[in-house]
Design an enzyme around this catalytic site. Structure first.
Site, PDB file in Angstrom:
ATOM      1  N   LYS A  14      -1.045 -40.266  14.971  1.00 55.37           N
ATOM      2  CA  LYS A  14      -0.908 -39.084  15.724  1.00 55.37           C
ATOM      3  C   LYS A  14      -0.328 -39.041  17.342  1.00 55.37           C
ATOM      4  CE  LYS A  14      -5.644 -38.033  13.750  1.00 55.37           C
ATOM      5  NZ  LYS A  14      -6.815 -38.254  14.133  1.00 55.37           N
ATOM      6  N   ARG A  91      -4.010 -45.361  22.142  1.00 52.83           N
ATOM      7  CA  ARG A  91      -5.611 -45.373  22.077  1.00 52.83           C
ATOM      8  C   ARG A  91      -5.458 -46.495  21.390  1.00 52.83           C
ATOM      9  NH1 ARG A  91      -9.062 -43.235  17.346  1.00 52.83           N
ATOM     10  NH2 ARG A  91     -11.042 -43.923  18.112  1.00 52.83           N
ATOM     11  N   HIS A 180     -15.681 -44.879  20.685  1.00 51.01           N
ATOM     12  CA  HIS A 180     -15.329 -43.373  21.137  1.00 51.01           C
ATOM     13  C   HIS A 180     -15.732 -43.309  22.767  1.00 51.01           C
ATOM     14  CE1 HIS A 180     -16.942 -41.997  17.003  1.00 51.01           C
ATOM     15  NE2 HIS A 180     -15.843 -42.070  16.940  1.00 51.01           N
ATOM     16  N   HIS A 208     -20.899 -37.697  19.645  1.00 50.03           N
ATOM     17  CA  HIS A 208     -19.723 -37.518  19.087  1.00 50.03           C
ATOM     18  C   HIS A 208     -19.740 -37.727  17.406  1.00 50.03           C
ATOM     19  CE1 HIS A 208     -15.271 -38.038  19.117  1.00 50.03           C
ATOM     20  NE2 HIS A 208     -15.499 -38.358  17.830  1.00 50.03           N
ATOM     21  N   GLY A 212     -16.274 -40.368  11.870  1.00 56.47           N
ATOM     22  CA  GLY A 212     -17.117 -41.572  12.635  1.00 56.47           C
ATOM     23  C   GLY A 212     -17.798 -40.807  13.619  1.00 56.47           C
ATOM     24  N   ASP A 283     -16.914 -34.605   3.945  1.00 58.53           N
ATOM     25  CA  ASP A 283     -16.585 -33.892   4.768  1.00 58.53           C
ATOM     26  C   ASP A 283     -17.952 -32.797   4.802  1.00 58.53           C
ATOM     27  OD1 ASP A 283     -15.872 -31.070   5.829  1.00 58.53           O
ATOM     28  OD2 ASP A 283     -13.704 -31.813   5.770  1.00 58.53           O
ATOM     29  N   ARG A 285     -18.295 -29.801   5.979  1.00 57.08           N
ATOM     30  CA  ARG A 285     -18.262 -28.357   5.325  1.00 57.08           C
ATOM     31  C   ARG A 285     -18.456 -28.459   3.811  1.00 57.08           C
ATOM     32  NH1 ARG A 285     -12.498 -28.127   8.324  1.00 57.08           N
ATOM     33  NH2 ARG A 285     -12.579 -30.240   7.522  1.00 57.08           N
ATOM     34  N   GLY A 331     -15.677 -33.185  15.628  1.00 61.17           N
ATOM     35  CA  GLY A 331     -15.419 -32.302  14.560  1.00 61.17           C
ATOM     36  C   GLY A 331     -16.686 -31.648  14.035  1.00 61.17           C
ATOM     37  N   GLU A 334     -18.872 -29.918  17.273  1.00 63.30           N
ATOM     38  CA  GLU A 334     -18.428 -28.890  17.975  1.00 63.30           C
ATOM     39  C   GLU A 334     -18.418 -27.565  17.049  1.00 63.30           C
ATOM     40  OE1 GLU A 334     -14.236 -29.765  19.175  1.00 63.30           O
ATOM     41  OE2 GLU A 334     -14.829 -31.646  20.034  1.00 63.30           O
ATOM     42  N   ASN A 335     -18.555 -27.991  15.621  1.00 60.60           N
ATOM     43  CA  ASN A 335     -18.076 -26.589  14.707  1.00 60.60           C
ATOM     44  C   ASN A 335     -19.330 -26.288  13.694  1.00 60.60           C
ATOM     45  OD1 ASN A 335     -15.280 -26.367  15.335  1.00 60.60           O
ATOM     46  ND2 ASN A 335     -14.885 -28.304  14.271  1.00 60.60           N
ATOM     47  N   GLU A 386      -9.769 -36.572  23.858  1.00 63.39           N
ATOM     48  CA  GLU A 386      -9.545 -37.898  24.082  1.00 63.39           C
ATOM     49  C   GLU A 386      -8.005 -38.072  24.496  1.00 63.39           C
ATOM     50  OE1 GLU A 386     -11.103 -38.295  20.385  1.00 63.39           O
ATOM     51  OE2 GLU A 386     -11.802 -40.393  20.677  1.00 63.39           O
TER      52      GLU A 386
HETATM   53  P1  ADP Z   1     -12.636 -38.096  13.274  1.00 64.36           P
HETATM   54  O1  ADP Z   1     -13.893 -38.720  13.592  1.00 64.36           O
HETATM   55  O2  ADP Z   1     -11.615 -38.445  12.254  1.00 64.36           O
HETATM   56  O3  ADP Z   1     -11.736 -37.747  14.865  1.00 64.36           O
HETATM   57  P2  ADP Z   1     -13.228 -35.170  13.644  1.00 64.36           P
HETATM   58  O4  ADP Z   1     -13.772 -35.287  14.914  1.00 64.36           O
HETATM   59  O5  ADP Z   1     -12.142 -34.321  13.559  1.00 64.36           O
HETATM   60  O6  ADP Z   1     -13.004 -36.759  12.968  1.00 64.36           O
HETATM   61  O7  ADP Z   1     -14.219 -34.608  12.565  1.00 64.36           O
HETATM   62  C1  ADP Z   1     -14.040 -34.400  11.074  1.00 64.36           C
HETATM   63  C2  ADP Z   1     -15.077 -33.761  10.488  1.00 64.36           C
HETATM   64  O8  ADP Z   1     -15.614 -32.713  11.185  1.00 64.36           O
HETATM   65  C3  ADP Z   1     -14.863 -33.418   9.171  1.00 64.36           C
HETATM   66  O9  ADP Z   1     -14.896 -34.412   8.299  1.00 64.36           O
HETATM   67  C4  ADP Z   1     -15.792 -32.298   8.927  1.00 64.36           C
HETATM   68  O10 ADP Z   1     -16.776 -33.005   8.151  1.00 64.36           O
HETATM   69  C5  ADP Z   1     -16.227 -31.877  10.115  1.00 64.36           C
HETATM   70  N1  ADP Z   1     -16.034 -30.403  10.395  1.00 64.36           N
HETATM   71  C6  ADP Z   1     -14.849 -29.937  10.983  1.00 64.36           C
HETATM   72  N2  ADP Z   1     -15.260 -28.607  10.909  1.00 64.36           N
HETATM   73  C7  ADP Z   1     -16.513 -28.203  10.548  1.00 64.36           C
HETATM   74  C8  ADP Z   1     -17.124 -27.039  10.346  1.00 64.36           C
HETATM   75  N3  ADP Z   1     -16.690 -25.870  10.531  1.00 64.36           N
HETATM   76  N4  ADP Z   1     -18.535 -27.166   9.946  1.00 64.36           N
HETATM   77  C9  ADP Z   1     -18.953 -28.563   9.538  1.00 64.36           C
HETATM   78  N5  ADP Z   1     -18.149 -29.644   9.827  1.00 64.36           N
HETATM   79  C10 ADP Z   1     -16.943 -29.392  10.164  1.00 64.36           C
END
Ligand code: ADP
Length: 401
Positions: A14, A91, A180, A208, A212, A283, A285, A331, A334-335, A386
């Site tokens: 990345k 990183r 992290h 975080h 992970g 995931d 979601r 992920g 935040e979401n 990050e």
């Molecule tokens: P990494 O640890 O690889 O950096 P991220 O911080 O991007 O990963 O987190 C990825 C995870 O965030 C996905 O596997 C998913 O489970 C979760 N995620 C992303 N968007 C949403 C959402 N809208 N609702 C719930 N979970 C989400």
């Protein structure tokens, strides 16, 4: 000054190119499936459509070349010449006890990074390969290593030691390192700004939560504990990682399933976690959707995740003798308003209580305070960055050199 930030995994790379005049991202991208059958570069120049290039990417050197070619491409590139890149920040996952801050990469640093492979066999080799590939393609550009473990080097010894014979620490450096760190450090700093108080006066727990997940206790600006350990496998149950389990389970599974040490390590990292519990997905979601549709095991996986996060918040509030704020990032953090609500429910004893409306209406990618008006402890959502932290560290080291 333009700085390229690289995060190199075993089969992916990345990158983000920053313009440090205003910390803006000129382009970002991802090279996927390095070394596999058909590789792919996804390159997004600022304000433009993503370009996808599919081709054979046999190794990281080819991946680096593809990335650099994209950055200077006439149609979708963002710079005219590679010499516009002032420095590259990498990183690096595991810096062991050798690095308590970012460093300019030279041959001595490379030697130490290679020594660290012994305790981070899954994580550091791709980082090292990435550094070497960039060195070959851009031999004259300074490079900086930014470590996931560095921020946690302030943990007190009683927090980072395991109950193993002391010689295991002396012989093999077995201890908790925490991960992290760049993210925890960044969001704690942002949280202090939101709270309008100096970080050194605050007790904060940062969560975080992503593929992970790790949780950190930050007292007076310093990490005093992190849920991940010797490796990023410890802590809460994760996407595919088991998190903390009774260590006696490991030899038990090895014997019952006939697994070697490498195989069991792979199993615990890739087949477990909410994926292994739910049988649905790693995931969140997908898990939330399945749980909404009545899938009991998906619900169980979410309940386990939220419960384990809660327990860390409680124990870290005890460890710090107080708590001013908890911060959600990553992920999931935040979401997912669902997961945030699950973690924060019935936490009023600790002073944590969230406003349902604020929790449900946080804007993606934006910071937000989701605490209820009378909450003693603030609950914040802070998008992590990050890459920007790595770029800023890289700039300051290179400028001072
Ligand atoms: P990494 O640890 O690889 O950096 P991220 O911080 O991007 O990963 O987190 C990825 C995870 O965030 C996905 O596997 C998913 O489970 C979760 N995620 C992303 N968007 C949403 C959402 N809208 N609702 C719930 N979970 C989400």
């Amino acid at each position: 000054m333009k700085i390229l930030v690289i995060n190199c995994g075993s089969s992916s790379l990345k990158y983000q190119l920053f313009n440090m005049e205003d910390n803006s991202v000129l382009a970002k991208g991802l090279v996927e499936r390095i070394g596999l059958e058909s590789g792919m570069l996804k390159h997004t120049p600022q304000g433009k459509e993503t370009v996808k290039i599919e081709e054979n990417i046999p190794d990281h050197k080819v991946a680096v070349k593809l990335m650099l070619d994209a950055l200077i491409n006439k149609d979708y590139g963002v710079i005219d010449d590679l010499c516009e890149i002032s420095a590259v920040g990498h990183r690096v996952v595991h810096g062991a006890e050798k690095f308590s801050g970012s460093v300019i990469i030279n041959s001595d640093v490379m030697e130490v990074l290679n020594e660290c492979i012994e305790i981070a066999p899954l994580h550091n080799p791709p980082n090292i390969i990435g550094i070497e590939a960039v060195r070959e393609m851009l031999p004259d550009i300074p490079m900086v290593g930014v470590f996931d473990t560095a921020f946690h080097q302030t943990m007190p010894k009683y927090a980072y030691m395991y109950g193993l014979p002391y010689k295991m620490y002396e012989k093999y450096a077995i201890r908790r390192y925490g991960f992290h760190g760049t993210s925890h450090c960044f969001v704690a700093g942002e949280a202090a700004k939101i709270l309008g108080k100096p970080l050194v006066n605050l007790k904060i727990i940062t969560l975080h939560l992503g593929n992970g997940s790790s949780i950190t206790a930050i007292k007076n600006g310093k990490s005093i504990d992190n849920s991940m350990g010797f490796t990023p496998l410890e802590g809460v149950v994760m996407g595919t990682r088991c998190g903390s389990i009774d260590p006696a389970i490991v030899p038990f599974i090895m014997e019952k399933e006939g697994l070697s040490p490498d195989e069991v390590n792979d199993y615990l990292n890739k087949e477990c976690g909410v994926y292994g519990i739910s049988g649905v997905s790693s995931d969140f979601r997908d898990l939330e959707e399945a749980a909404d549709n009545g899938n009991e095991r998906a619900k169980l996986a979410l309940d386990m995740f939220a419960y384990q996060c809660k327990k860390y918040i409680g124990s870290y509030a005890a460890a710090m003798n107080g708590l001013d704020a908890i911060v959600f990032t990553g992920g999931i953090g935040e979401n997912s308003n669902t997961v945030r609500k699950m973690i924060c429910s019935e936490m009023d004893y600790l002073g944590i209580s969230i406003d349902e409306n604020k929790n449900n209406t946080t804007v993606r990618g934006k910071q937000g305070d989701i605490s209820s008006d009378d909450a003693k402890v603030k609950t914040l959502v802070v998008p992590t960055n990050e890459e920007l932290m790595i770029a800023l560290d890289t700039m300051s080291l290179v400028k001072n050199a």
